[in-house]
Write an enzyme that holds these catalytic residues in place. Structure first.
Site, PDB file in Angstrom:
ATOM      1  N   ASP A  63      48.187 -11.572  54.883  1.00 48.70           N
ATOM      2  CA  ASP A  63      49.466 -11.233  54.253  1.00 48.70           C
ATOM      3  C   ASP A  63      49.225 -11.131  52.753  1.00 48.70           C
ATOM      4  OD1 ASP A  63      51.988 -11.363  52.906  1.00 48.70           O
ATOM      5  OD2 ASP A  63      52.867 -12.021  54.804  1.00 48.70           O
ATOM      6  N   LEU A  64      49.311  -9.905  52.263  1.00 55.35           N
ATOM      7  CA  LEU A  64      48.955  -9.660  50.872  1.00 55.35           C
ATOM      8  C   LEU A  64      50.013 -10.180  49.903  1.00 55.35           C
ATOM      9  CD1 LEU A  64      47.417  -6.107  51.350  1.00 55.35           C
ATOM     10  CD2 LEU A  64      46.192  -8.260  50.994  1.00 55.35           C
ATOM     11  N   HIS A  82      37.540 -18.604  58.995  1.00 60.95           N
ATOM     12  CA  HIS A  82      36.269 -19.055  59.578  1.00 60.95           C
ATOM     13  C   HIS A  82      36.506 -20.050  60.708  1.00 60.95           C
ATOM     14  CE1 HIS A  82      33.707 -18.033  55.739  1.00 60.95           C
ATOM     15  NE2 HIS A  82      34.575 -17.084  56.057  1.00 60.95           N
ATOM     16  N   ASP A 137      35.599  -9.158  55.716  1.00 57.74           N
ATOM     17  CA  ASP A 137      35.320 -10.578  55.899  1.00 57.74           C
ATOM     18  C   ASP A 137      35.716 -11.046  57.297  1.00 57.74           C
ATOM     19  OD1 ASP A 137      38.096 -10.928  55.869  1.00 57.74           O
ATOM     20  OD2 ASP A 137      38.158 -11.519  53.750  1.00 57.74           O
TER      21      ASP A 137
HETATM   22  C1  LHQ Z   1      52.260  -6.309  55.372  1.00 56.89           C
HETATM   23  C2  LHQ Z   1      50.866  -6.163  55.566  1.00 56.89           C
HETATM   24  C3  LHQ Z   1      50.019  -7.128  54.973  1.00 56.89           C
HETATM   25  C4  LHQ Z   1      51.896  -8.186  54.132  1.00 56.89           C
HETATM   26  C5  LHQ Z   1      51.834  -4.541  56.573  1.00 56.89           C
HETATM   27  N1  LHQ Z   1      50.575  -8.112  54.265  1.00 56.89           N
HETATM   28  N2  LHQ Z   1      52.764  -7.318  54.655  1.00 56.89           N
HETATM   29  C6  LHQ Z   1      40.962 -12.245  53.027  1.00 56.89           C
HETATM   30  C7  LHQ Z   1      40.879 -13.086  51.896  1.00 56.89           C
HETATM   31  C8  LHQ Z   1      41.531 -12.862  50.728  1.00 56.89           C
HETATM   32  C9  LHQ Z   1      42.313 -11.921  50.382  1.00 56.89           C
HETATM   33  C10 LHQ Z   1      42.751 -10.863  51.118  1.00 56.89           C
HETATM   34  O1  LHQ Z   1      42.347 -10.553  52.384  1.00 56.89           O
HETATM   35  C11 LHQ Z   1      41.573 -11.118  53.258  1.00 56.89           C
HETATM   36  C12 LHQ Z   1      41.406 -10.458  54.537  1.00 56.89           C
HETATM   37  C13 LHQ Z   1      42.146  -9.174  54.782  1.00 56.89           C
HETATM   38  O2  LHQ Z   1      42.714  -9.037  55.829  1.00 56.89           O
HETATM   39  S1  LHQ Z   1      42.151  -7.959  53.588  1.00 56.89           S
HETATM   40  C14 LHQ Z   1      43.033  -6.622  54.338  1.00 56.89           C
HETATM   41  C15 LHQ Z   1      44.522  -6.881  54.337  1.00 56.89           C
HETATM   42  N3  LHQ Z   1      45.236  -5.864  55.041  1.00 56.89           N
HETATM   43  C16 LHQ Z   1      45.485  -4.655  54.533  1.00 56.89           C
HETATM   44  O3  LHQ Z   1      45.099  -4.309  53.456  1.00 56.89           O
HETATM   45  C17 LHQ Z   1      46.358  -3.755  55.367  1.00 56.89           C
HETATM   46  C18 LHQ Z   1      47.677  -3.516  54.635  1.00 56.89           C
HETATM   47  N4  LHQ Z   1      48.579  -2.753  55.484  1.00 56.89           N
HETATM   48  C19 LHQ Z   1      48.475  -1.428  55.653  1.00 56.89           C
HETATM   49  O4  LHQ Z   1      47.610  -0.756  55.125  1.00 56.89           O
HETATM   50  C20 LHQ Z   1      49.491  -0.795  56.534  1.00 56.89           C
HETATM   51  O5  LHQ Z   1      50.612  -1.647  56.622  1.00 56.89           O
HETATM   52  C21 LHQ Z   1      48.942  -0.512  57.952  1.00 56.89           C
HETATM   53  C22 LHQ Z   1      47.942   0.645  57.903  1.00 56.89           C
HETATM   54  C23 LHQ Z   1      48.263  -1.754  58.552  1.00 56.89           C
HETATM   55  C24 LHQ Z   1      50.108  -0.129  58.871  1.00 56.89           C
HETATM   56  O6  LHQ Z   1      50.833   0.928  58.286  1.00 56.89           O
HETATM   57  P1  LHQ Z   1      52.269   1.327  58.856  1.00 56.89           P
HETATM   58  O7  LHQ Z   1      52.200   1.469  60.336  1.00 56.89           O
HETATM   59  O8  LHQ Z   1      52.721   2.517  58.085  1.00 56.89           O
HETATM   60  O9  LHQ Z   1      53.226   0.069  58.571  1.00 56.89           O
HETATM   61  P2  LHQ Z   1      53.861  -0.389  57.163  1.00 56.89           P
HETATM   62  O10 LHQ Z   1      52.862  -0.231  56.093  1.00 56.89           O
HETATM   63  O11 LHQ Z   1      55.192   0.282  56.995  1.00 56.89           O
HETATM   64  O12 LHQ Z   1      54.081  -1.972  57.417  1.00 56.89           O
HETATM   65  C25 LHQ Z   1      55.242  -2.506  58.095  1.00 56.89           C
HETATM   66  C26 LHQ Z   1      55.673  -3.739  57.343  1.00 56.89           C
HETATM   67  O13 LHQ Z   1      54.619  -4.719  57.383  1.00 56.89           O
HETATM   68  C27 LHQ Z   1      55.944  -3.465  55.852  1.00 56.89           C
HETATM   69  O14 LHQ Z   1      56.936  -4.369  55.448  1.00 56.89           O
HETATM   70  P3  LHQ Z   1      58.413  -3.824  55.062  1.00 56.89           P
HETATM   71  O15 LHQ Z   1      59.157  -5.066  54.690  1.00 56.89           O
HETATM   72  O16 LHQ Z   1      58.228  -2.850  53.956  1.00 56.89           O
HETATM   73  O17 LHQ Z   1      58.911  -3.189  56.323  1.00 56.89           O
HETATM   74  C28 LHQ Z   1      54.630  -3.858  55.221  1.00 56.89           C
HETATM   75  O18 LHQ Z   1      54.754  -4.190  53.877  1.00 56.89           O
HETATM   76  C29 LHQ Z   1      54.241  -5.057  56.055  1.00 56.89           C
HETATM   77  N5  LHQ Z   1      52.810  -5.278  56.016  1.00 56.89           N
HETATM   78  N6  LHQ Z   1      50.647  -5.064  56.302  1.00 56.89           N
HETATM   79  N7  LHQ Z   1      48.685  -7.077  55.148  1.00 56.89           N
END
Ligand code: LHQ
Length: 255
Positions: A63-64, A82, A137
Site C-alpha cells: 500500500d503506497l 520476508h 522484492d
Molecule cells: C492502491 C494500490 C497500492 C495503495 C491500487 N497502494 N492503493 C516494498 C517495500 C517498500 C516500499 C514499497 O513497496 C514494496 C513492495 C511493492 O509492492 S512495490 C509495488 C507497489 N505496487 C504498485 O506500484 C502498483 C500500484 N498500482 C497500480 O499500478 C494499479 O493500481 C494497478 C495496475 C495494480 C491496477 O490498476 P487499475 O486496475 O486501473 O486499478 P486502480 O489503479 O484504479 O486501483 C483501484 C484502487 O486501488 C485505487 O483507489 P481509489 O480510491 O482511487 O479507487 C488505487 O489507488 C488503489 N490502489 N494499488 N499499491
C-alpha cells in the site's frame, strides 16, 4: 473488518486478502493477519491452503499510501514480507495462489512464492516495482527467475508490461486459466484434490524442489534418499501399496 479472512472446508484452508477497495494492497495489519493465518495453517488437519483476494484484486503489492518516505525499507521488508514468504515456503503442505484478479508488485512476488498458481481470466499481472523506481522484492528476483528464466524475467520486470492471464499461462507463470464465473469453485476443487493426496510425500517433494535450487546433484540424490526413507515410513505409503494390490482407489490420511 478483518484485512485477512480465513475459512476452512474439510482439510482445505482458504486465506482471503481482504482490502478490496485498495486491490488488497499490503498494510502492516494485513501482513500480521496473513502471518496469523499461515500459522493457523500449520494445523495438521489442514492439508492444502488456498491464498486468494477479495473483490477484483489478488493484491496490488505494498500500500503506497501507508508507506512513507524515509523509513528503514530493509527492516520493514524483513519484518513483514520476508516472514510471510518464508512461512509459505516452510509450510509442509501445498499452497495454491488462486489469482482472482489484479496481481502486482509484492502481490505478484507472493503469488510466485506459492506452490501452484491458478488464474481467473479476469486476472492480470503487472511488475509494478519498476513503475515506481524499485527492484522486485519479496522474492521477486528469486521465484520469477526460476519460473520464467533470467532473460524473460529481467525483460518483464524491467518493462512493467501488463500480462493477461492467457499470456501468463503461455509463459508458464500460471498452470491454468479458468473463467471468472467458475474460478473459485475450480480453485476449491483443485485444493480438495490436493488435500486428499498423500500430504507427507507432497510436503517432502516441496522441500526437495526448494533444496534442488542450490544443491549439487550428489547432495540432491542424498536429500532424495533421506526423504524417500521418511515417505516409506508413512501410513499413506502403506495405504498406497495396499490399494494398488487390491485394485482400488487409495484413501490417504495425510499421515
Ligand atoms: C492502491 C494500490 C497500492 C495503495 C491500487 N497502494 N492503493 C516494498 C517495500 C517498500 C516500499 C514499497 O513497496 C514494496 C513492495 C511493492 O509492492 S512495490 C509495488 C507497489 N505496487 C504498485 O506500484 C502498483 C500500484 N498500482 C497500480 O499500478 C494499479 O493500481 C494497478 C495496475 C495494480 C491496477 O490498476 P487499475 O486496475 O486501473 O486499478 P486502480 O489503479 O484504479 O486501483 C483501484 C484502487 O486501488 C485505487 O483507489 P481509489 O480510491 O482511487 O479507487 C488505487 O489507488 C488503489 N490502489 N494499488 N499499491
Amino acid at each position: 473488518m478483518a484485512e485477512v479472512e480465513v475459512g476452512r472446508d474439510g482439510a482445505v484452508q482458504t486465506i482471503t486478502l481482504n482490502r478490496p477497495g485498495k486491490l488488497n494492497a499490503f498494510t502492516r495489519t494485513l501482513h500480521e493477519e496473513l502471518h496469523a493465518a499461515l500459522e493457523e495453517a500449520r494445523d495438521p488437519a489442514v492439508r492444502a491452503v488456498v491464498l486468494t483476494g477479495a473483490g477484483r484484486g489478488f493484491s496490488a503489492g505494498q500500500d503506497l499510501t501507508a508507506f512513507g518516505e524515509g523509513g528503514d525499507v530493509a527492516a520493514m521488508l524483513r519484518a513483514t514480507y520476508h516472514v510471510n514468504v518464508m512461512a509459505i515456503r516452510s509450510l509442509e503442505k501445498p499452497v495454491i495462489a488462486a489469482v482472482n484478479g489484479v496481481c502486482a508488485g509484492a502481490g505478484l512476488s507472493l503469488a510466485c512464492a506459492c506452490d501452484i498458481r491458478l488464474a481467473s481470466d479476469a486476472a492480470f499481472f503487472v511488475p509494478g516495482f519498476v513503475g515506481i523506481g524499485l527492484i522486485p522484492d519479496s522474492g521477486g528476483t528469486y521465484f520469477i527467475q526460476r519460473l520464467l528464466g533470467t532473460p524473460r524475467a529481467f525483460e518483464w520486470m524491467t518493462s512493467n508490461r501488463r500480462l493477461t492471464a492467457a499470456e501468463a499461462h503461455a509463459w508458464g507463470l500460471v498452470s491454468e486459466v479458468v473463467e471468472a464465473e467458475t474460478f473459485s469453485a475450480r480453485a476449491a476443487e483443485h485444493a480438495a484434490e490436493l488435500a486428499a493426496a498423500p500430504t507427507r510425500a507432497i510436503a517432502l517433494t516441496k522441500r526437495l524442489y526448494d533444496e534442488a535450487a542450490t544443491a549439487t546433484l550428489e547432495e540432491q540424490l542424498e536429500h532424495e534418499a533421506e526423504a524417500q526413507a521418511e515417505a516409506a515410513q508413512t501410513d499413506d505409503f502403506r495405504e498406497g501399496v495396499a490399494a494398488f494390490g487390491e485394485k482400488r482407489e487409495a484413501r490417504f490420511s495425510g499421515s
